[in-house]
Design a protein around this motif. Structure first.
Motif, PDB file in Angstrom:
ATOM      1  N   VAL A   1       0.765   6.188  -6.877  1.00 17.33           N
ATOM      2  CA  VAL A   1      -0.514   5.492  -6.716  1.00 17.33           C
ATOM      3  C   VAL A   1      -1.338   6.165  -5.618  1.00 17.33           C
ATOM      4  O   VAL A   1      -2.548   6.375  -5.774  1.00 17.33           O
ATOM      5  N   THR A   2      -0.690   6.520  -4.515  1.00 18.10           N
ATOM      6  CA  THR A   2      -1.389   7.185  -3.412  1.00 18.10           C
ATOM      7  C   THR A   2      -1.945   8.532  -3.847  1.00 18.10           C
ATOM      8  O   THR A   2      -3.086   8.889  -3.508  1.00 18.10           O
ATOM      9  N   TYR A   3      -1.149   9.296  -4.607  1.00 26.77           N
ATOM     10  CA  TYR A   3      -1.598  10.611  -5.077  1.00 26.77           C
ATOM     11  C   TYR A   3      -2.787  10.483  -6.020  1.00 26.77           C
ATOM     12  O   TYR A   3      -3.787  11.204  -5.892  1.00 26.77           O
ATOM     13  N   LEU A   4      -2.703   9.554  -6.965  1.00 27.31           N
ATOM     14  CA  LEU A   4      -3.803   9.361  -7.910  1.00 27.31           C
ATOM     15  C   LEU A   4      -5.065   8.900  -7.191  1.00 27.31           C
ATOM     16  O   LEU A   4      -6.178   9.301  -7.538  1.00 27.31           O
ATOM     17  N   ALA A   5      -4.896   8.058  -6.167  1.00 29.14           N
ATOM     18  CA  ALA A   5      -6.049   7.566  -5.424  1.00 29.14           C
ATOM     19  C   ALA A   5      -6.725   8.684  -4.641  1.00 29.14           C
ATOM     20  O   ALA A   5      -7.936   8.637  -4.399  1.00 29.14           O
ATOM     21  N   ALA A   6      -5.960   9.699  -4.249  1.00 31.41           N
ATOM     22  CA  ALA A   6      -6.512  10.789  -3.444  1.00 31.41           C
ATOM     23  C   ALA A   6      -7.283  11.815  -4.272  1.00 31.41           C
ATOM     24  O   ALA A   6      -7.873  12.746  -3.715  1.00 31.41           O
ATOM     25  N   LEU A   7      -7.310  11.640  -5.593  1.00 37.55           N
ATOM     26  CA  LEU A   7      -7.966  12.619  -6.450  1.00 37.55           C
ATOM     27  C   LEU A   7      -9.482  12.571  -6.363  1.00 37.55           C
ATOM     28  O   LEU A   7     -10.159  13.539  -6.703  1.00 37.55           O
ATOM     29  N   SER A   8     -10.054  11.458  -5.925  1.00 34.11           N
ATOM     30  CA  SER A   8     -11.512  11.372  -5.770  1.00 34.11           C
ATOM     31  C   SER A   8     -11.834  10.536  -4.544  1.00 34.11           C
ATOM     32  O   SER A   8     -11.009   9.761  -4.064  1.00 34.11           O
ATOM     33  N   SER A   9     -13.044  10.697  -4.045  1.00 35.14           N
ATOM     34  CA  SER A   9     -13.449   9.993  -2.826  1.00 35.14           C
ATOM     35  C   SER A   9     -13.529   8.480  -3.039  1.00 35.14           C
ATOM     36  O   SER A   9     -13.255   7.699  -2.130  1.00 35.14           O
ATOM     37  N   ILE A  10     -13.904   8.066  -4.252  1.00 34.16           N
ATOM     38  CA  ILE A  10     -14.031   6.636  -4.526  1.00 34.16           C
ATOM     39  C   ILE A  10     -12.656   5.964  -4.559  1.00 34.16           C
ATOM     40  O   ILE A  10     -12.422   4.943  -3.909  1.00 34.16           O
ATOM     41  N   THR A  11     -11.740   6.557  -5.316  1.00 33.90           N
ATOM     42  CA  THR A  11     -10.400   5.970  -5.404  1.00 33.90           C
ATOM     43  C   THR A  11      -9.626   6.137  -4.104  1.00 33.90           C
ATOM     44  O   THR A  11      -8.693   5.383  -3.840  1.00 33.90           O
ATOM     45  N   LEU A  12     -10.005   7.144  -3.292  1.00 40.50           N
ATOM     46  CA  LEU A  12      -9.340   7.326  -2.005  1.00 40.50           C
ATOM     47  C   LEU A  12      -9.526   6.094  -1.125  1.00 40.50           C
ATOM     48  O   LEU A  12      -8.603   5.670  -0.420  1.00 40.50           O
ATOM     49  N   ILE A  13     -10.710   5.512  -1.178  1.00 44.53           N
ATOM     50  CA  ILE A  13     -10.984   4.291  -0.414  1.00 44.53           C
ATOM     51  C   ILE A  13     -10.050   3.171  -0.861  1.00 44.53           C
ATOM     52  O   ILE A  13      -9.486   2.443  -0.043  1.00 44.53           O
ATOM     53  N   ILE A  14      -9.886   3.059  -2.173  1.00 45.06           N
ATOM     54  CA  ILE A  14      -8.984   2.036  -2.709  1.00 45.06           C
ATOM     55  C   ILE A  14      -7.555   2.297  -2.240  1.00 45.06           C
ATOM     56  O   ILE A  14      -6.832   1.378  -1.839  1.00 45.06           O
ATOM     57  N   GLY A  15      -7.155   3.574  -2.269  1.00 42.54           N
ATOM     58  CA  GLY A  15      -5.816   3.930  -1.828  1.00 42.54           C
ATOM     59  C   GLY A  15      -5.567   3.572  -0.375  1.00 42.54           C
ATOM     60  O   GLY A  15      -4.482   3.097  -0.015  1.00 42.54           O
ATOM     61  N   VAL A  16      -6.575   3.784   0.462  1.00 43.55           N
ATOM     62  CA  VAL A  16      -6.459   3.433   1.884  1.00 43.55           C
ATOM     63  C   VAL A  16      -6.304   1.928   2.047  1.00 43.55           C
ATOM     64  O   VAL A  16      -5.478   1.446   2.830  1.00 43.55           O
ATOM     65  N   LEU A  17      -7.090   1.163   1.291  1.00 45.83           N
ATOM     66  CA  LEU A  17      -7.096  -0.288   1.450  1.00 45.83           C
ATOM     67  C   LEU A  17      -5.800  -0.948   0.978  1.00 45.83           C
ATOM     68  O   LEU A  17      -5.404  -1.981   1.507  1.00 45.83           O
ATOM     69  N   VAL A  18      -5.131  -0.353  -0.005  1.00 41.42           N
ATOM     70  CA  VAL A  18      -3.938  -0.996  -0.563  1.00 41.42           C
ATOM     71  C   VAL A  18      -2.652  -0.510   0.095  1.00 41.42           C
ATOM     72  O   VAL A  18      -1.576  -1.045  -0.205  1.00 41.42           O
ATOM     73  N   SER A  19      -2.736   0.471   0.983  1.00 46.31           N
ATOM     74  CA  SER A  19      -1.521   1.043   1.568  1.00 46.31           C
ATOM     75  C   SER A  19      -0.678  -0.009   2.287  1.00 46.31           C
ATOM     76  O   SER A  19       0.553  -0.043   2.157  1.00 46.31           O
ATOM     77  N   ALA A  20      -1.337  -0.889   3.052  1.00 44.75           N
ATOM     78  CA  ALA A  20      -0.600  -1.921   3.790  1.00 44.75           C
ATOM     79  C   ALA A  20       0.047  -2.926   2.844  1.00 44.75           C
ATOM     80  O   ALA A  20       1.105  -3.493   3.164  1.00 44.75           O
ATOM     81  N   PHE A  21      -0.556  -3.156   1.680  1.00 48.32           N
ATOM     82  CA  PHE A  21      -0.003  -4.112   0.722  1.00 48.32           C
ATOM     83  C   PHE A  21       1.339  -3.612   0.166  1.00 48.32           C
ATOM     84  O   PHE A  21       2.274  -4.394  -0.017  1.00 48.32           O
ATOM     85  N   PHE A  22       1.413  -2.308  -0.110  1.00 53.37           N
ATOM     86  CA  PHE A  22       2.668  -1.751  -0.605  1.00 53.37           C
ATOM     87  C   PHE A  22       3.752  -1.807   0.469  1.00 53.37           C
ATOM     88  O   PHE A  22       4.919  -2.101   0.165  1.00 53.37           O
ATOM     89  N   THR A  23       3.376  -1.524   1.706  1.00 53.19           N
ATOM     90  CA  THR A  23       4.346  -1.609   2.798  1.00 53.19           C
ATOM     91  C   THR A  23       4.855  -3.036   2.955  1.00 53.19           C
ATOM     92  O   THR A  23       6.061  -3.273   3.110  1.00 53.19           O
ATOM     93  N   ALA A  24       3.931  -4.010   2.910  1.00 54.26           N
ATOM     94  CA  ALA A  24       4.323  -5.413   3.021  1.00 54.26           C
ATOM     95  C   ALA A  24       5.230  -5.821   1.862  1.00 54.26           C
ATOM     96  O   ALA A  24       6.210  -6.563   2.049  1.00 54.26           O
ATOM     97  N   GLY A  25       4.934  -5.335   0.670  1.00 56.24           N
ATOM     98  CA  GLY A  25       5.770  -5.640  -0.487  1.00 56.24           C
ATOM     99  C   GLY A  25       7.164  -5.053  -0.350  1.00 56.24           C
ATOM    100  O   GLY A  25       8.159  -5.690  -0.713  1.00 56.24           O
ATOM    101  N   PHE A  26       7.238  -3.835   0.209  1.00 50.40           N
ATOM    102  CA  PHE A  26       8.534  -3.212   0.460  1.00 50.40           C
ATOM    103  C   PHE A  26       9.329  -4.028   1.470  1.00 50.40           C
ATOM    104  O   PHE A  26      10.534  -4.257   1.293  1.00 50.40           O
TER     105      PHE A  26
END
Length: 248
Positions: free
Chosen positions: A47-72
């Motif tokens: 998910v992080t790699y796919l989000a980094a493919l464009s500037s728009i999805t990169l923002i989404i990737g940044v915002l959801v990073s903490a959610f994945f950590t919390a889920g882990f």
């Protein structure tokens, strides 16, 4: 009428060698669901790699990073409580509205702080890189700066992981309180965290002969250890002398 509970953060100082126990306990947890923890890690990376493919999805990737950590972390807590976990536990934080705002703000904070640190180190190492290109000799100051950058980024990651745990498990919503408590916990236990960082770097280096394939085991093991350090640094108990005060 019952008194509302108040949250009071109590931060412990742990022994310097506590990091060794965190890794041992992390292995005991990891080996109960090794494939599941690896799947959670790989899914997060995809998910992080796919989000980094464009500037728009990169923002989404940044915002959801903490959610994945919390889920882990949620999955780790489930194993500690002897519950049966599955891949859906990784997405539990997305469904929890009580901590959604806090996790988004923490993700943004991590991105901003990490970016600033990297920019500062880049400006400081620019001259050393130029000297390296001219002399073609390894500059010792450059090596030290790279090591300092790695340790600083590692420390930021530990700090943010504590902040995520405070927001997710303790439901604290005040960003400054979350970041301040997490930073204070890291500072009070800097000796144990420094040893943990050195052990983590050693494990990562040991994975190099396997073409870094061993990282699929090392990274989940380190993430479990981070959460176990949170468990030890922060205590959760009811203060019997003051009604309505929950000490954490």
């Amino acid at each position: 009428m019952e008194k509302p509970f108040q949250i009071k953060l109590i931060i412990r100082r742990v022994p310097a060698l506590a990091a060794i126990n965190w890794l041992k306990q992390a292995w005991d947890i990891f080996k109960q669901y090794p494939l599941l923890f690896i799947q959670m890690l790989l899914l997060t990376y995809v998910v992080t790699y796919l989000a980094a493919l464009s500037s728009i999805t990169l923002i989404i990737g940044v915002l959801v990073s903490a959610f994945f950590t919390a889920g882990f972390y949620h999955a780790i807590a489930g194993v500690q409580q002897q519950q049966k976990i599955d891949l859906s536990w990784l997405f539990h934080a997305f469904k929890d509205a009580s901590c959604r705002r806090s996790l988004i703000l923490i993700s943004i904070s991590e991105f901003v702080v990490t970016t600033l640190v990297v920019m500062i180190f880049q400006s400081q190492t620019a001259e050393a890189v130029i000297r390296l290109q001219e002399t073609r000799e390894l500059d010792s100051s450059l090596s030290l700066q790279v090591m300092a950058l790695l340790l600083t980024v590692f420390f930021i990651k530990l700090w943010i992981c504590y902040a995520i745990a405070i927001a997710f498990f303790l439901k604290e919503q005040r960003l400054l309180i979350i970041l301040g408590a997490a930073l204070l916990a890291c500072w009070r236990n800097i000796s144990s965290l420094l040893i943990f960082m050195l052990l983590s770097v050693a494990l990562i280096i040991l994975s190099i002969p396997t073409m870094l394939l061993a990282l699929v085991v090392v990274i989940p093991l380190l993430m479990i250890s981070w959460f176990l350090s949170f468990n030890e640094v922060f205590a959760l108990k009811l203060n019997p002398q003051q009604d309505g005060v929950l000490e954490v």
